[in-house]
Design an enzyme around this catalytic site. Sequence first.
Site, PDB file in Angstrom:
ATOM      1  N   HIS A 191       0.822  -1.216   0.000  1.00  0.00           N
ATOM      2  CA  HIS A 191       0.000   0.000   0.000  1.00  0.00           C
ATOM      3  C   HIS A 191       0.857   1.267   0.000  1.00  0.00           C
ATOM      4  O   HIS A 191       0.528   2.252  -0.643  1.00  0.00           O
ATOM      5  CB  HIS A 191      -0.915   0.017   1.214  1.00  0.00           C
ATOM      6  CG  HIS A 191      -1.844  -1.136   1.242  1.00  0.00           C
ATOM      7  ND1 HIS A 191      -2.815  -1.323   0.288  1.00  0.00           N
ATOM      8  CD2 HIS A 191      -1.940  -2.190   2.073  1.00  0.00           C
ATOM      9  CE1 HIS A 191      -3.474  -2.433   0.548  1.00  0.00           C
ATOM     10  NE2 HIS A 191      -2.965  -2.984   1.627  1.00  0.00           N
ATOM     11  N   CYS A 500       0.451  -4.762 -16.134  1.00  0.00           N
ATOM     12  CA  CYS A 500      -0.102  -3.764 -15.216  1.00  0.00           C
ATOM     13  C   CYS A 500       0.496  -3.851 -13.811  1.00  0.00           C
ATOM     14  O   CYS A 500       0.044  -3.171 -12.899  1.00  0.00           O
ATOM     15  CB  CYS A 500      -1.623  -3.862 -15.138  1.00  0.00           C
ATOM     16  SG  CYS A 500      -2.195  -5.393 -14.399  1.00  0.00           S
TER      17      CYS A 500
HETATM   18  C1  PEP Z   1      -0.278  -7.492  -9.686  1.00  0.00           C
HETATM   19  O1  PEP Z   1      -0.307  -8.429  -8.873  1.00  0.00           O
HETATM   20  O2  PEP Z   1       0.692  -7.254 -10.431  1.00  0.00           O
HETATM   21  C2  PEP Z   1      -1.435  -6.583  -9.781  1.00  0.00           C
HETATM   22  C3  PEP Z   1      -1.538  -5.708 -10.749  1.00  0.00           C
HETATM   23  O3  PEP Z   1      -2.374  -6.657  -8.808  1.00  0.00           O
HETATM   24  P1  PEP Z   1      -2.203  -6.088  -7.286  1.00  0.00           P
HETATM   25  O4  PEP Z   1      -0.919  -5.318  -7.201  1.00  0.00           O
HETATM   26  O5  PEP Z   1      -3.405  -5.272  -7.012  1.00  0.00           O
HETATM   27  O6  PEP Z   1      -2.171  -7.379  -6.510  1.00  0.00           O
END
Ligand code: PEP
Length: 581
Positions: A191, A500
């Site tokens: 976070h 992403c």
């Molecule tokens: C990831 O795991 O790369 C992702 C985009 O999801 P999060 O960071 O929300 O787990």
Amino acid sequence: MKILNGKPISPGYAQGQAVILGIGDKKIASDRIEAGAIDDEIARFHAALESSRRELEQLQARVASELGESSAEIFSAHLLFLDDLQFIEQIENLVRTEHNNLEFAIQQATDDIARRLNEADDPYLRERSADMIDLQRRLLRQLSQAEKISLSRLSSDSILVTREVLPSDLLEFEPENLAGIITEIGGETGHAAILARALGVPAVSGITQATQLITPEAILLVNGQTGEVILEPEPSQLATSSTAKTHYDATTKEATDAESRECITLDGVGVRLLANVGRPFEVKQVLEHSLDGVGLFRTEYLFLGKQAAPSIEEQYDCFCHIARSLGGKPLVVRTADFGGDKWPRFLEPRFEANPNLGVRGLRFSLLASQDLFRAQMLAAILASREHDVRIMFPMVIGHTDLQEAISVVKEIACSEGIREIPPIGALIETPSAVFAIEEILQLSDFISIGTNDLTQFVLAVDRNALALIDDYTVLHPSVLRAVSRVIDAAVAAGKPVTVCGEAAADAGVAGLLVGLGVRRLSMSPANAARVRLALTASNLTTLEALAHAALRSESATAVSRLVTESLCNTLPQLGSGAITV
Ligand code: PEP
Ligand code: MG
């Protein structure tokens, strides 16, 4: 002067004054007070109650106007506790009869109430346990001279020092009012990192006992490139940091000035840059940074601080509001990835030895909470009739779970008399999904690679584990080979593939990903300018050679060296920064 070494989790340089939030793990010592001091201690308590009430009311009003009434509900429980006579009496008694100092009495009483709430049969009461701990933190903060500053009113040279950034903390920050963040725990994809990157401020994590080693108002230098924090620096260190900051800010400005440029490499290959967002108001950054849409909307943030799940209408309004602000650009709604460290307070707490490997993501949606899932799907399907809204499922394992999820979408659409369902994608973030990629591609309209989780699962390294912070890196050749396999399969199947995870937000790593064949990168908007600058100064042939060499490397260190060299050759002004993922 003292040097503390941590892990860089958000790039840039900051100089400023420490603001300590919370007390970390420290237990407050019992300090017996004299009978004559009791009245003063009680008066201090009432002043702290009063200022906490004012702070909560202001916060509630601000969050309600910016994020909606239901987001502000989290503060109602805290306000109720402040008016609870039994709660007040319990603390006063500890001071009056046991002669405990106020801070100790507050910690004793609130720990005790939180423990009892946690043992209650009623799930509603159990959820209040976390509220009590939150309130404890607020009251103690009010009592500490150094922490009188409200989080929402930090000054622009404040460097926040805290054990960890909690999801509920995210509601309190005013962007702009923060120079840097230092945390004791939390990895590059936790976070704190997501918040810091969203705000565009440098951050360092993994500074053990930071909240105790650093005193309030201490002068700090934060190096978001190397992870170094200097406490009470020498004049020469201040000067060096100022020069680095000026240089970094100048390149950021250069990058920002180039933002209106299309993201096309020197040899003419276009790369789409998209945004990762978690809170609806962040969407304004998409247009500010000339991005091509939202590649990842982490919808669980709509649920986390709330006393009840947002209704279908609320979610529909939220999706439409975001999609409207995008002016026709796509919005990828990732269904809520509950589990791991993201658990809404209105759900009964679930105790799992390994929450990241437990009932999480799509598994949670299909197994544990079809109601929440169905409501969210319906909101997204309805929004997709008016806007370019697409649906993406997190933590897909393979053909079976993905097909089941798609059937739910079809069934909901059918029961509403809607013929066309929105485009559906899978987030590839488990090793299983990598090995099942061909079947997944057959079922999906698009895929996106979540390097944050994929890295932790491929390397068996908890993405938030402080002790393993150096081992968690997307640049490990095994992770890159997994990413490459997915990209190749998507290209062969003619389906769009995006990255992403936070890897896409690093100017050097973004080049490597383009070299591996990806043409869509989704990232925290604040990082997009540097990525754009780096890519528009690169040649695809060079990036492909870099990718080829990286895939054949033996270690993450070797890949990191290759990436840094490549970036230094392309853009020396950007290349000097360490890779942060
Ligand atoms: C990831 O795991 O790369 C992702 C985009 O999801 P999060 O960071 O929300 O787990
Ligand atoms: Mg993930």
